[in-house]
Design a protein around this motif. Sequence first.
Motif, PDB file in Angstrom:
ATOM      1  N   GLY A 374       0.815  -1.207   0.000  1.00  0.00           N
ATOM      2  CA  GLY A 374       0.000   0.000   0.000  1.00  0.00           C
ATOM      3  C   GLY A 374       0.843   1.250   0.000  1.00  0.00           C
ATOM      4  N   ALA A 375       0.400   2.225   0.763  1.00  0.00           N
ATOM      5  CA  ALA A 375       1.001   3.551   0.691  1.00  0.00           C
ATOM      6  C   ALA A 375       2.041   3.806   1.772  1.00  0.00           C
ATOM      7  CB  ALA A 375      -0.115   4.590   0.792  1.00  0.00           C
ATOM      8  N   LEU A 376       2.582   2.759   2.364  1.00  0.00           N
ATOM      9  CA  LEU A 376       3.541   2.988   3.449  1.00  0.00           C
ATOM     10  C   LEU A 376       4.805   3.674   2.946  1.00  0.00           C
ATOM     11  CD1 LEU A 376       3.741  -0.198   5.721  1.00  0.00           C
ATOM     12  CD2 LEU A 376       2.739   2.013   6.195  1.00  0.00           C
ATOM     13  N   PRO A 377       5.190   4.775   3.576  1.00  0.00           N
ATOM     14  CA  PRO A 377       6.484   5.371   3.206  1.00  0.00           C
ATOM     15  C   PRO A 377       7.604   4.369   3.482  1.00  0.00           C
ATOM     16  CG  PRO A 377       5.236   6.817   4.685  1.00  0.00           C
ATOM     17  CD  PRO A 377       4.526   5.502   4.652  1.00  0.00           C
ATOM     18  N   GLY A 378       8.617   4.392   2.638  1.00  0.00           N
ATOM     19  CA  GLY A 378       9.675   3.392   2.754  1.00  0.00           C
ATOM     20  C   GLY A 378      10.791   3.754   3.712  1.00  0.00           C
ATOM     21  N   ASP A 379      10.829   5.021   4.126  1.00  0.00           N
ATOM     22  CA  ASP A 379      11.867   5.406   5.075  1.00  0.00           C
ATOM     23  C   ASP A 379      11.417   6.634   5.877  1.00  0.00           C
ATOM     24  OD1 ASP A 379      12.250   7.560   3.332  1.00  0.00           O
ATOM     25  OD2 ASP A 379      13.999   6.646   2.369  1.00  0.00           O
ATOM     26  N   LEU A 380      12.234   6.988   6.860  1.00  0.00           N
ATOM     27  CA  LEU A 380      11.838   8.096   7.739  1.00  0.00           C
ATOM     28  C   LEU A 380      11.728   9.434   6.998  1.00  0.00           C
ATOM     29  CD1 LEU A 380      11.090   9.149  10.545  1.00  0.00           C
ATOM     30  CD2 LEU A 380      13.531   9.239  11.099  1.00  0.00           C
ATOM     31  N   PRO A 381      12.676   9.766   6.102  1.00  0.00           N
ATOM     32  CA  PRO A 381      12.501  11.031   5.375  1.00  0.00           C
ATOM     33  C   PRO A 381      11.164  11.084   4.628  1.00  0.00           C
ATOM     34  CG  PRO A 381      14.737  10.251   5.108  1.00  0.00           C
ATOM     35  CD  PRO A 381      13.999   9.162   5.837  1.00  0.00           C
ATOM     36  N   ALA A 382      10.732   9.955   4.054  1.00  0.00           N
ATOM     37  CA  ALA A 382       9.445   9.940   3.330  1.00  0.00           C
ATOM     38  C   ALA A 382       8.289  10.143   4.307  1.00  0.00           C
ATOM     39  CB  ALA A 382       9.288   8.630   2.567  1.00  0.00           C
ATOM     40  N   ALA A 383       8.375   9.556   5.484  1.00  0.00           N
ATOM     41  CA  ALA A 383       7.308   9.727   6.478  1.00  0.00           C
ATOM     42  C   ALA A 383       7.274  11.182   6.975  1.00  0.00           C
ATOM     43  CB  ALA A 383       7.520   8.771   7.646  1.00  0.00           C
ATOM     44  N   LEU A 384       8.454  11.777   7.156  1.00  0.00           N
ATOM     45  CA  LEU A 384       8.495  13.190   7.592  1.00  0.00           C
ATOM     46  C   LEU A 384       7.908  14.090   6.505  1.00  0.00           C
ATOM     47  CD1 LEU A 384      12.025  13.101   9.253  1.00  0.00           C
ATOM     48  CD2 LEU A 384       9.880  13.515  10.467  1.00  0.00           C
ATOM     49  N   ALA A 385       8.190  13.757   5.248  1.00  0.00           N
ATOM     50  CA  ALA A 385       7.614  14.541   4.143  1.00  0.00           C
ATOM     51  C   ALA A 385       6.094  14.378   4.132  1.00  0.00           C
ATOM     52  CB  ALA A 385       8.228  14.107   2.814  1.00  0.00           C
ATOM     53  N   ALA A 386       5.626  13.185   4.501  1.00  0.00           N
ATOM     54  CA  ALA A 386       4.175  12.937   4.523  1.00  0.00           C
ATOM     55  C   ALA A 386       3.484  13.814   5.569  1.00  0.00           C
ATOM     56  CB  ALA A 386       3.896  11.456   4.786  1.00  0.00           C
ATOM     57  N   VAL A 387       4.197  14.183   6.617  1.00  0.00           N
ATOM     58  CA  VAL A 387       3.607  15.072   7.641  1.00  0.00           C
ATOM     59  C   VAL A 387       3.336  16.439   7.016  1.00  0.00           C
ATOM     60  CG1 VAL A 387       3.950  16.193   9.884  1.00  0.00           C
ATOM     61  CG2 VAL A 387       4.804  13.874   9.513  1.00  0.00           C
ATOM     62  N   THR A 388       4.316  16.932   6.285  1.00  0.00           N
ATOM     63  CA  THR A 388       4.144  18.236   5.642  1.00  0.00           C
ATOM     64  C   THR A 388       3.016  18.177   4.618  1.00  0.00           C
ATOM     65  OG1 THR A 388       6.536  18.381   5.863  1.00  0.00           O
ATOM     66  CG2 THR A 388       5.477  20.118   4.608  1.00  0.00           C
ATOM     67  N   ALA A 389       2.900  17.032   3.935  1.00  0.00           N
ATOM     68  CA  ALA A 389       1.861  16.889   2.903  1.00  0.00           C
ATOM     69  C   ALA A 389       0.472  16.706   3.510  1.00  0.00           C
ATOM     70  CB  ALA A 389       2.203  15.696   2.010  1.00  0.00           C
ATOM     71  N   ASP A 390       0.404  16.210   4.733  1.00  0.00           N
ATOM     72  CA  ASP A 390      -0.887  15.936   5.386  1.00  0.00           C
ATOM     73  C   ASP A 390      -1.239  17.145   6.265  1.00  0.00           C
ATOM     74  OD1 ASP A 390      -2.988  15.070   7.012  1.00  0.00           O
ATOM     75  OD2 ASP A 390      -2.160  13.058   7.287  1.00  0.00           O
ATOM     76  N   GLY A 391      -1.869  18.133   5.632  1.00  0.00           N
ATOM     77  CA  GLY A 391      -2.164  19.385   6.337  1.00  0.00           C
ATOM     78  C   GLY A 391      -3.030  19.178   7.573  1.00  0.00           C
ATOM     79  N   VAL A 392      -3.894  18.165   7.524  1.00  0.00           N
ATOM     80  CA  VAL A 392      -4.782  17.920   8.663  1.00  0.00           C
ATOM     81  C   VAL A 392      -3.960  17.451   9.860  1.00  0.00           C
ATOM     82  CG1 VAL A 392      -6.721  16.519   9.477  1.00  0.00           C
ATOM     83  CG2 VAL A 392      -6.735  17.438   7.155  1.00  0.00           C
ATOM     84  N   LEU A 393      -3.141  16.437   9.628  1.00  0.00           N
ATOM     85  CA  LEU A 393      -2.318  15.948  10.744  1.00  0.00           C
ATOM     86  C   LEU A 393      -1.367  17.033  11.238  1.00  0.00           C
ATOM     87  CD1 LEU A 393      -0.820  12.544  11.448  1.00  0.00           C
ATOM     88  CD2 LEU A 393       0.723  14.496  11.491  1.00  0.00           C
ATOM     89  N   ARG A 394      -0.793  17.741  10.298  1.00  0.00           N
ATOM     90  CA  ARG A 394       0.153  18.801  10.677  1.00  0.00           C
ATOM     91  C   ARG A 394      -0.516  19.842  11.588  1.00  0.00           C
ATOM     92  NH1 ARG A 394       2.295  22.053  12.577  1.00  0.00           N
ATOM     93  NH2 ARG A 394       3.863  23.558  11.924  1.00  0.00           N
ATOM     94  N   SER A 395      -1.826  20.090  11.341  1.00  0.00           N
ATOM     95  CA  SER A 395      -2.530  21.111  12.137  1.00  0.00           C
ATOM     96  C   SER A 395      -2.728  20.664  13.588  1.00  0.00           C
ATOM     97  CB  SER A 395      -3.888  21.434  11.504  1.00  0.00           C
ATOM     98  OG  SER A 395      -4.803  20.369  11.736  1.00  0.00           O
ATOM     99  N   TRP A 396      -2.584  19.383  13.871  1.00  0.00           N
ATOM    100  CA  TRP A 396      -2.728  18.910  15.260  1.00  0.00           C
ATOM    101  C   TRP A 396      -1.457  19.166  16.064  1.00  0.00           C
ATOM    102  CZ3 TRP A 396      -4.333  13.577  12.920  1.00  0.00           C
ATOM    103  CH2 TRP A 396      -5.627  13.674  12.390  1.00  0.00           C
ATOM    104  N   LEU A 397      -0.362  19.440  15.367  1.00  0.00           N
ATOM    105  CA  LEU A 397       0.930  19.591  16.057  1.00  0.00           C
ATOM    106  C   LEU A 397       1.234  21.056  16.335  1.00  0.00           C
ATOM    107  CD1 LEU A 397       2.923  17.252  13.669  1.00  0.00           C
ATOM    108  CD2 LEU A 397       2.424  16.728  16.070  1.00  0.00           C
TER     109      LEU A 397
END
Length: 432
Positions: A374-397
């Motif tokens: 599925g859509a699992l990021p393959g490494d930590l940099p990709a997961a960190l980039a996904a935070v920036t891309a996920d505006g909803v999740l980012r707004s909780w932080l």
Amino acid sequence: MSATELSMIAYCDLAGFVRGRSVPASDVEARTAGVGWVPANQAINCFGALAEPNPWGPVGDRRLLPDHETRVRVVGTGDRPPLDFVLSDAVHTDGSPWDACPRTFLKRAVDALRAETGLRLMAAFEHEFQVVAMVPHTFATPEGPFTLQAQRDAEPFAGLLHGALAEAGCEPEMILPEFGPAQWEVVVRPAEGIRSADRAAILKEVVRDVARGLGRRATFAPLTAPDGIGNGVHVHLSLLDDEGRNVLHDASSAGGLSALGGSFAAGLLRHLPALLAFTAPSAISYLRLTPHRWSAAAAALGYRNRECAVRICPVAEMAGGDLGRQFNLEYRALDATASPHLALGLLVRAGLAGIREELATPTILDRDPGELTGALPGDLPAALAAVTADGVLRSWLPDELWDCYRSLKAAELAEVEGLDATAACQRYTAVL
Ligand code: GLU
Ligand code: MG
């Protein structure tokens, strides 16, 4: 000369490390303003390096304000002094909450869930770890998985650990010699909201201390070697209404998962790529999240299926009674390099968003998803980039927390840059 018995007024930080300052054990209760703390300490990564820049640098002060209900006092064996510490919130010097404190973050998430849905969160963190000999990277017990022999060879480890965890208020249920060499798993009873994450932080320290007392070292590294067996942390979640009924359960729905439970699971999966930056937050976490490890390679909801990031756990029908009391959703894409408070807070926010939007129950996988990652990021940099891309999740932080976290992770990645997978696993095993 006699030694003073100390208690650490401690803080479980963004790296999931318990750090703090110790005072005489008899003084803890009287310290109503806690102890001083330096905000930039929040930027110390798992390797002990201070990440720079961070939002505070050399400026500012906080207090560690103990929550006395979390006080741990485990009497040592032999001439070892008791293991004594208490978990705290990091607050401003006037006592007001600090946005960057992970425990505060979780409290707010649990409160938001309650305010919006009237529901209470129950959670239990199940930990896997390995007990290595003091000689780094060699294993103590080569006996077979789950064998009585493995358990007896390690005596008196398991019994001492159970006793120590009970003394620490962790309500241990079960200990087992797990699949990997010298690998163990501990299952504790669920606790409400913040107490469950407190229990996770406490459990790691108790495990380490019992191992230490036996001349061993416990490691919670997600992998000690690239082709080794993963050490996962699985968090079991249920939601209770005011009558104590678990609203995730509906015996008449597929998998026993209620429509609300389906929405909660869908919220977790929708935000999974970004969640991983906090639940699988080390460079080697992604080596564990690969297929055929029974970890969580598939970004899917599984029915009694151990390859999926979110699993509908089994209930023992034969036990009878209200099956809702046993029923729970398990988030498996977690490891002990996470802050349990921050990770759980984000899981609650993601599940709550799913409930709010009444998301449909995801497809329930009851077969081995194989290579379906599925859509699992393959490494930590990709997961960190996904935070920036996920505006909803980012707004909780809170900004302060995210700025620090990013810097912390950049510094951590720099530490292991250029190391091959074996060396990176060893590097983490040495500090975790
Ligand atoms: N060791 C596996 C993991 O890394 C979990 C195995 C199990 O289902 O207990 O998550
Ligand atoms: Mg296990």
